[in-house]
Motif scaffolding. Structure first.
Motif, PDB file in Angstrom:
ATOM      1  N   VAL A  42       0.229 -24.750 -31.184  1.00 13.42           N
ATOM      2  CA  VAL A  42       1.650 -24.502 -30.924  1.00 13.42           C
ATOM      3  C   VAL A  42       2.045 -23.329 -31.807  1.00 13.42           C
ATOM      4  O   VAL A  42       1.965 -23.405 -33.033  1.00 13.42           O
ATOM      5  CB  VAL A  42       2.492 -25.758 -31.250  1.00 13.42           C
ATOM      6  CG1 VAL A  42       3.972 -25.495 -30.956  1.00 13.42           C
ATOM      7  CG2 VAL A  42       1.985 -26.963 -30.460  1.00 13.42           C
ATOM      8  N   ILE A  43       2.413 -22.222 -31.167  1.00 14.78           N
ATOM      9  CA  ILE A  43       2.702 -20.999 -31.916  1.00 14.78           C
ATOM     10  C   ILE A  43       4.196 -20.695 -31.815  1.00 14.78           C
ATOM     11  O   ILE A  43       4.765 -20.696 -30.713  1.00 14.78           O
ATOM     12  CB  ILE A  43       1.921 -19.780 -31.343  1.00 14.78           C
ATOM     13  CG1 ILE A  43       0.424 -20.093 -31.200  1.00 14.78           C
ATOM     14  CG2 ILE A  43       2.164 -18.534 -32.190  1.00 14.78           C
ATOM     15  CD1 ILE A  43      -0.406 -19.953 -32.440  1.00 14.78           C
ATOM     16  N   GLY A  44       4.806 -20.410 -32.943  1.00 15.43           N
ATOM     17  CA  GLY A  44       6.203 -19.982 -32.953  1.00 15.43           C
ATOM     18  C   GLY A  44       6.239 -18.462 -32.955  1.00 15.43           C
ATOM     19  O   GLY A  44       5.610 -17.826 -33.806  1.00 15.43           O
ATOM     20  N   PHE A  45       6.933 -17.887 -31.994  1.00 21.60           N
ATOM     21  CA  PHE A  45       6.979 -16.432 -31.873  1.00 21.60           C
ATOM     22  C   PHE A  45       8.317 -15.869 -32.332  1.00 21.60           C
ATOM     23  O   PHE A  45       9.356 -16.527 -32.217  1.00 21.60           O
ATOM     24  CB  PHE A  45       6.725 -16.004 -30.423  1.00 21.60           C
ATOM     25  CG  PHE A  45       5.277 -16.150 -30.009  1.00 21.60           C
ATOM     26  CD1 PHE A  45       4.350 -15.168 -30.334  1.00 21.60           C
ATOM     27  CD2 PHE A  45       4.847 -17.278 -29.319  1.00 21.60           C
ATOM     28  CE1 PHE A  45       3.011 -15.300 -29.963  1.00 21.60           C
ATOM     29  CE2 PHE A  45       3.515 -17.424 -28.947  1.00 21.60           C
ATOM     30  CZ  PHE A  45       2.594 -16.437 -29.275  1.00 21.60           C
ATOM     31  N   ALA A  46       8.258 -14.631 -32.820  1.00 20.06           N
ATOM     32  CA  ALA A  46       9.459 -13.894 -33.222  1.00 20.06           C
ATOM     33  C   ALA A  46       9.598 -12.670 -32.326  1.00 20.06           C
ATOM     34  O   ALA A  46       8.620 -12.209 -31.725  1.00 20.06           O
ATOM     35  CB  ALA A  46       9.325 -13.451 -34.678  1.00 20.06           C
ATOM     36  N   SER A  94       4.151 -22.205 -26.700  1.00 25.62           N
ATOM     37  CA  SER A  94       4.951 -21.291 -27.517  1.00 25.62           C
ATOM     38  C   SER A  94       6.390 -21.776 -27.658  1.00 25.62           C
ATOM     39  O   SER A  94       6.953 -22.370 -26.729  1.00 25.62           O
ATOM     40  CB  SER A  94       4.959 -19.888 -26.902  1.00 25.62           C
ATOM     41  OG  SER A  94       5.847 -19.834 -25.810  1.00 25.62           O
ATOM     42  N   PHE A  95       6.929 -21.525 -28.833  1.00 29.48           N
ATOM     43  CA  PHE A  95       8.357 -21.759 -29.078  1.00 29.48           C
ATOM     44  C   PHE A  95       8.912 -20.519 -29.761  1.00 29.48           C
ATOM     45  O   PHE A  95       8.393 -20.117 -30.817  1.00 29.48           O
ATOM     46  CB  PHE A  95       8.570 -22.970 -30.009  1.00 29.48           C
ATOM     47  CG  PHE A  95       8.417 -24.276 -29.297  1.00 29.48           C
ATOM     48  CD1 PHE A  95       9.488 -24.853 -28.629  1.00 29.48           C
ATOM     49  CD2 PHE A  95       7.192 -24.927 -29.278  1.00 29.48           C
ATOM     50  CE1 PHE A  95       9.338 -26.057 -27.946  1.00 29.48           C
ATOM     51  CE2 PHE A  95       7.028 -26.126 -28.602  1.00 29.48           C
ATOM     52  CZ  PHE A  95       8.110 -26.698 -27.947  1.00 29.48           C
ATOM     53  N   ASN A  96       9.908 -19.905 -29.173  1.00 29.36           N
ATOM     54  CA  ASN A  96      10.515 -18.747 -29.846  1.00 29.36           C
ATOM     55  C   ASN A  96      11.588 -19.182 -30.823  1.00 29.36           C
ATOM     56  O   ASN A  96      12.205 -20.237 -30.682  1.00 29.36           O
ATOM     57  CB  ASN A  96      11.087 -17.774 -28.815  1.00 29.36           C
ATOM     58  CG  ASN A  96      10.147 -16.623 -28.597  1.00 29.36           C
ATOM     59  OD1 ASN A  96       9.157 -16.773 -27.888  1.00 29.36           O
ATOM     60  ND2 ASN A  96      10.414 -15.487 -29.235  1.00 29.36           N
ATOM     61  N   LEU A  97      11.775 -18.321 -31.809  1.00 27.79           N
ATOM     62  CA  LEU A  97      12.720 -18.632 -32.881  1.00 27.79           C
ATOM     63  C   LEU A  97      14.171 -18.647 -32.417  1.00 27.79           C
ATOM     64  O   LEU A  97      14.970 -19.466 -32.890  1.00 27.79           O
ATOM     65  CB  LEU A  97      12.624 -17.566 -33.979  1.00 27.79           C
ATOM     66  CG  LEU A  97      11.433 -17.614 -34.920  1.00 27.79           C
ATOM     67  CD1 LEU A  97      11.386 -16.333 -35.749  1.00 27.79           C
ATOM     68  CD2 LEU A  97      11.529 -18.830 -35.828  1.00 27.79           C
ATOM     69  N   ASP A  98      14.518 -17.696 -31.545  1.00 25.49           N
ATOM     70  CA  ASP A  98      15.949 -17.517 -31.319  1.00 25.49           C
ATOM     71  C   ASP A  98      16.242 -16.786 -30.008  1.00 25.49           C
ATOM     72  O   ASP A  98      15.330 -16.254 -29.360  1.00 25.49           O
ATOM     73  CB  ASP A  98      16.591 -16.769 -32.501  1.00 25.49           C
ATOM     74  CG  ASP A  98      15.734 -15.615 -33.032  1.00 25.49           C
ATOM     75  OD1 ASP A  98      14.834 -15.158 -32.300  1.00 25.49           O
ATOM     76  OD2 ASP A  98      15.967 -15.179 -34.169  1.00 25.49           O
ATOM     77  N   GLU A  99      17.503 -16.772 -29.658  1.00 23.90           N
ATOM     78  CA  GLU A  99      17.968 -16.061 -28.461  1.00 23.90           C
ATOM     79  C   GLU A  99      19.471 -15.825 -28.594  1.00 23.90           C
ATOM     80  O   GLU A  99      20.193 -16.640 -29.176  1.00 23.90           O
ATOM     81  CB  GLU A  99      17.672 -16.898 -27.208  1.00 23.90           C
ATOM     82  CG  GLU A  99      18.190 -16.346 -25.887  1.00 23.90           C
ATOM     83  CD  GLU A  99      17.635 -14.966 -25.506  1.00 23.90           C
ATOM     84  OE1 GLU A  99      18.016 -13.981 -26.204  1.00 23.90           O
ATOM     85  OE2 GLU A  99      16.854 -14.866 -24.542  1.00 23.90           O
TER      86      GLU A  99
END
Ligand code: F6R
Length: 250
Positions: free
Chosen positions: A31-35, A63-68
């Motif tokens: 599980v990777i967190g992307f920026a 994947s999980f991104n940090l923000d939007e």
């Protein structure tokens, strides 16, 4: 906390890509967190190259991104959805159903934020979280003054951040005022952190993060408490540091 100082921002990106690739090879369903932002762009190019030339396999990662940004449709060219698909996801073999990016158009934002947290937990948490850093010391959109235990939520963007990010918009008034962001507490639960920074304009924030006292004024300082945090920076971003760190040639 491991601090790696590389000769320039390209070397920083290559090192970052190597660390992400190693994680994926060790655990293909990581599980990777992307920026998003300028900092990881070159690292994403290298990951794309590794996929095309070396067969680095993203098919099982989640994947999980940090923000939007709040209010930007996923098709908006400055949305982080658009950014991730254009700059990474469409070039690799990630399974689209495994991609998670906060939904800036959600009708009920707080409900969405709770769902996002639960979704991360349902995969057993984030294995490796990629981070950039704002010149004001923010991580994700956790602006100065953010609670160090905060969870995914809506945040008002500070004037400095809106000004910094206005380079991607026609004018500052077009930069959304709000964003959904993983909290500092959410980020700290990732099993490993990989924070990248390059350039002189990040030198003060890096100095505070690596050598300063831990404080909400610079949310990134909390990474000092993380057991497996790696900070990869170029010489410019490292220029204010006083300690001895691993030589870039090692
Ligand atoms: C983006 C994010 C932000 C950026 C930071 C640095 O997803 O989380 O915290 O990492 O604003 O942005 P750049 O890399 O454009 O200097």
């Amino acid at each position: 906390m491991l601090v790696l100082i590389k000769e320039n921002s390209h070397q920083m990106s290559l090192e970052g890509a190597l660390q992400v690739a190693t994680q994926i090879k060790l655990k293909p369903d990581s599980v990777i967190g992307f920026a998003t932002g300028s900092t990881p762009l070159d690292m994403y190019k290298e990951l794309i190259r590794m996929h095309k030339d070396e067969g680095l396999d993203f098919s099982k990662i989640v994947s999980f991104n940090l923000d939007e940004y709040v209010g930007l449709h996923p098709t908006h060219p400055e949305s982080y959805h658009y950014f991730m698909w254009e700059n990474l996801f469409k070039h690799i073999n990630i399974n689209p159903t495994n991609v998670h990016i906060p939904m800036g158009m959600a009708d009920n934002i707080s409900e969405f934020c709770n769902w996002y947290e639960q979704k991360i937990n349902s995969y057993g948490g984030i294995d490796l979280q990629i981070l950039g850093i704002g010149a004001n010391g923010h991580i994700a959109f956790n602006e100065p003054g953010s609670s160090l235990g905060s969870r995914t939520r809506i945040k008002t963007l500070g004037q400095k951040t809106r000004l910094d990010n206005s380079r991607f918009f026609n004018e500052i008034d077009e930069v959304p005022q709000y964003a959904i962001t993983m909290g500092v507490g959410t980020i700290m639960e990732a099993k490993k952190l990989l924070l990248l920074a390059s350039g002189l304009n990040k030198a003060d924030a890096i100095k505070a993060t690596v050598e300063g006292p831990i404080m909400a004024k610079y949310p990134a300082t909390i990474v000092q408490y993380h057991r497996y945090a790696t900070i990869i920076i170029d010489k410019e971003a490292a220029s204010q540091l006083e300690g001895e760190y691993i030589d870039s040639s090692l």
